[in-house]
Design a protein around this motif. Sequence first.
Motif, PDB file in Angstrom:
ATOM      1  N   LEU A  19      42.106  35.857  18.324  1.00 57.23           N
ATOM      2  CA  LEU A  19      40.976  35.095  17.807  1.00 57.23           C
ATOM      3  C   LEU A  19      41.338  33.617  17.691  1.00 57.23           C
ATOM      4  O   LEU A  19      42.486  33.280  17.388  1.00 57.23           O
ATOM      5  N   LEU A  69      36.828  32.135  14.439  1.00 59.11           N
ATOM      6  CA  LEU A  69      37.411  31.676  13.173  1.00 59.11           C
ATOM      7  C   LEU A  69      36.650  30.516  12.551  1.00 59.11           C
ATOM      8  O   LEU A  69      37.184  29.812  11.687  1.00 59.11           O
ATOM      9  N   ARG A  83      38.017  44.349  10.215  1.00 58.67           N
ATOM     10  CA  ARG A  83      38.221  44.729  11.614  1.00 58.67           C
ATOM     11  C   ARG A  83      39.675  45.128  11.874  1.00 58.67           C
ATOM     12  O   ARG A  83      39.937  46.096  12.601  1.00 58.67           O
ATOM     13  N   LEU A 101      35.883  34.682   6.217  1.00 59.23           N
ATOM     14  CA  LEU A 101      36.616  35.141   7.397  1.00 59.23           C
ATOM     15  C   LEU A 101      37.612  36.234   7.051  1.00 59.23           C
ATOM     16  O   LEU A 101      37.727  37.234   7.771  1.00 59.23           O
ATOM     17  N   ILE A 117      37.330  39.594   9.039  1.00 61.50           N
ATOM     18  CA  ILE A 117      38.369  39.913  10.015  1.00 61.50           C
ATOM     19  C   ILE A 117      39.302  40.995   9.473  1.00 61.50           C
ATOM     20  O   ILE A 117      39.745  41.888  10.210  1.00 61.50           O
TER      21      ILE A 117
END
Length: 367
Positions: free
Chosen positions: A264, A239, A253, A246, A250
């Motif tokens: 995370l 992070l 994902r 981010l 993220i």
Amino acid sequence: MDPRDTTLALWTAGVAAVGGHAATRAALEGAEAPDRIFAVGKAAGAMARAALERFPDVPALVVTKDGHGDGLPEGVTLIEAAHPVPDARSLRGGAALRQAVEAMVPGERLLLLVSGGASSLAEDLAEGKTLDDLAALNRHLLAAGLDITAMNAERRLISRIKGGGLLSHFRGARVRVLAISDVPGDDLGVIGSGIGAAPPAPAFDYSAEIVASNAHARAAAAAEARARGIAVLAEEEALHDDLEVLAARIGARIRVMGPGAMILGGEPTVVLPEHPGRGGRNQALALALAREIAGCAGITVVVGGTDGTDGPTDAAGGIVDGATWGPGGAAALAAADSGSYLAARDALLTTGPTGTNVMDLLIALRA
């Protein structure tokens, strides 16, 4: 248990594993009694409680955030101050720490308990610097999008007690530092801007130990997931980047993750507008991720500060899913007012003080 409760349970397990009380108590098993106990940071109250249970007759000084000093025994000197922007009490706390260190005599032993937040909570300014200078610096640093290492390097430049300065006043025999890390790499020179770091060539015995960190929290969350039969798809310190960068990375994902949990940790950076609204980096990241997973069924994300606070608010972060994003979300992100948006949708994560501070923790769960 529904997905929201399960995701929150994993986050809570991670935070509980790095509690300042338990971590300090474990580190002090079999230790000899110090002559003084000083604790500074957001977890100072919890850490000091553990130390005083082990050594109840040792004088103690605690400098911590407002509301984080509850439960300390009688006789403890407690100074509560402001965070993230320091106030006059921060100067009182810094001066009290320096004076207490100066008062220790040859042969004495000090137990120094350090956690994140000390950069704001305790300060003793270099000659010619004022509280207004300190507050202005902190406001600038908070708005500039710098990471914690860069921020604390700037803070050390105007301080007499950071970067090894505090212990340069120590005339005793031994200093033992126990620290809870809220920085990448667990560098004691960065935690609290180095308030627990040794000065160059110390004339006393010095030892330091990291007793809790983001890695410990992530590992505990992963263990809880596995104990519940949930596959751990990722467990990473991932992070450390600009918040919007981010969120996109993220979010991509999370959208394609299979059943299981992603865990995370780290600390995003954010550049604030001139007049930010309500919220902090975790609330903003939660809302930005809500945008990224909008319409995705079966996904829940919890992201929060492990200390229980996020920016100048009483929330730790947010709990979002595929239905959280909607009209007004983009405007709230642009105005740094994510907290208002999340509050209106019952999507704030509110825990109160946790007794620790190991950066931020994100759990994404796909049922």
